[in-house]
Design an enzyme around this catalytic site. Sequence first.
Site, mmCIF file in Angstrom:
data_model
loop_
_atom_site.group_PDB
_atom_site.id
_atom_site.type_symbol
_atom_site.label_atom_id
_atom_site.label_comp_id
_atom_site.label_asym_id
_atom_site.label_seq_id
_atom_site.Cartn_x
_atom_site.Cartn_y
_atom_site.Cartn_z
ATOM 1 N N VAL A 20 -5.408 2.102 -0.436
ATOM 2 C CA VAL A 20 -5.274 1.466 -1.743
ATOM 3 C C VAL A 20 -5.618 -0.014 -1.657
ATOM 4 C CG1 VAL A 20 -3.719 0.984 -3.667
ATOM 5 C CG2 VAL A 20 -3.528 3.154 -2.439
ATOM 6 N N ASP A 21 -5.130 -0.674 -0.610
ATOM 7 C CA ASP A 21 -5.487 -2.080 -0.395
ATOM 8 C C ASP A 21 -7.002 -2.248 -0.334
ATOM 9 O OD1 ASP A 21 -3.479 -4.132 -0.170
ATOM 10 O OD2 ASP A 21 -2.643 -3.051 1.517
ATOM 11 N N GLN A 22 -7.652 -1.403 0.447
ATOM 12 C CA GLN A 22 -9.087 -1.553 0.645
ATOM 13 C C GLN A 22 -9.861 -1.265 -0.629
ATOM 14 O OE1 GLN A 22 -9.709 -2.511 4.004
ATOM 15 N NE2 GLN A 22 -11.557 -3.315 3.057
ATOM 16 N N ASP A 66 0.808 -1.217 0.000
ATOM 17 C CA ASP A 66 0.000 0.000 0.000
ATOM 18 C C ASP A 66 0.847 1.275 0.000
ATOM 19 O OD1 ASP A 66 -3.106 0.810 0.721
ATOM 20 O OD2 ASP A 66 -1.663 2.225 1.532
#
Length: 404
Positions: A174-176, A149
């Site tokens: 960003v991951d989510q 991320d």
Amino acid sequence: MTDCETPQAPRLLDGIRVLSFCHYLQGPAAAQYLADMGADVIKVEPKNGAFERHWSGANTYVDDVSAFFVSANRNKRSVALDLKHKDTRRVLDRLVASADVIIENYRPGVMERLGLGYEAVKAIRPDIIYASATGFGADGPLRDKPGQDLLVQARSGLMASTGSTPTVTGCAAVDQHGAALLAMGISAACFAKLSTGKGTRIEGSLFNAGIDMQMEALTLYYTGERSRERFARDPHLGTWFHEAPYGVYQLSDAFIVISLNPVAKIAEALDSDRLRGMASLDAYAERDRIAAALSEVLAPLDFATVAARFDPLAIWYEKVNDYDDLRVDPQAIYNGIFTTIPVAGGEATIVNHPLKYDGAVPSVRRLPPKIGEHGQEILAELGFSPEEIDRLFSDGALALSNPS
């Protein structure tokens, strides 16, 4: 309303089996969205467990259970296998044959080396929906670069545009977002399969997710032929592309954000001749001057005073909450966005599924599983006899949390 009258969210993906070969956050969170919607998500993990079982931010554990793991692994079943063991192939082949979806977020090439790449899986299950999430893409010059991320926030321009100096977001945004995009693509592919009978190859990446988060800002930047100097701005301003007063300001007892509002309207609310004198200025071209002046006007005022002046004029503003404020926010409570679940010898507060279906939030049907907790029942569903399961366990191909 009695318990029996409490609305239950429909399991929209009931009957869909998902094999999740995922670790860290992007893949597990995507699989959790699907599990919340009713899919039978089987977390296929190494015998010692996926990475997120063994690390947690701020060293947050309930007994020895990682809060990081708890955040993204509810409503799943776990089977723990030595993927390189000679006897595991029989289990994997039956798992694949039983699955509608495979989701994985290993580095490019790992699934192929395990004999679980798209072509190998498609040979077993021709109509498979196969979703891969990588750091930067399955191919290209950054194919083998580690994707995480923070690294993607930097490379995608998100950090450079967020603050007056490069600023990291306060979460793995960003991951989510990548997880939500992947779940969206899988859901669409499931719908398409109903009418076509065909599977889909889905490829996502953190890099693309980080760019997608900025679609408005990037479109404005490139279309307007801007330069990086445009990012420089008064530190109160929230973005490089909104006009003043859009940003965050300090009061005597709190911070507030003020959204898109005419300067004249704010001047009236605050009864400020200084701001009235700026009302005719171009609020974008002169955004730094306006933001600096507004910050000085607001600084001696407390939140109650500002709210009393802003509310009658319907000015868009909000107090800046910290996490303690958020936990008791009346709208968060009404939305049911947080819930507390038992974990090991204690409990954990988690974030619920973000959507409602027919007026209800999907329930926590299964607590985050122990390593291999459901191995026996899953293998039995696949047709393995108790003796075969015992042999796989004793030979080291299978790990079980509660061996018989």
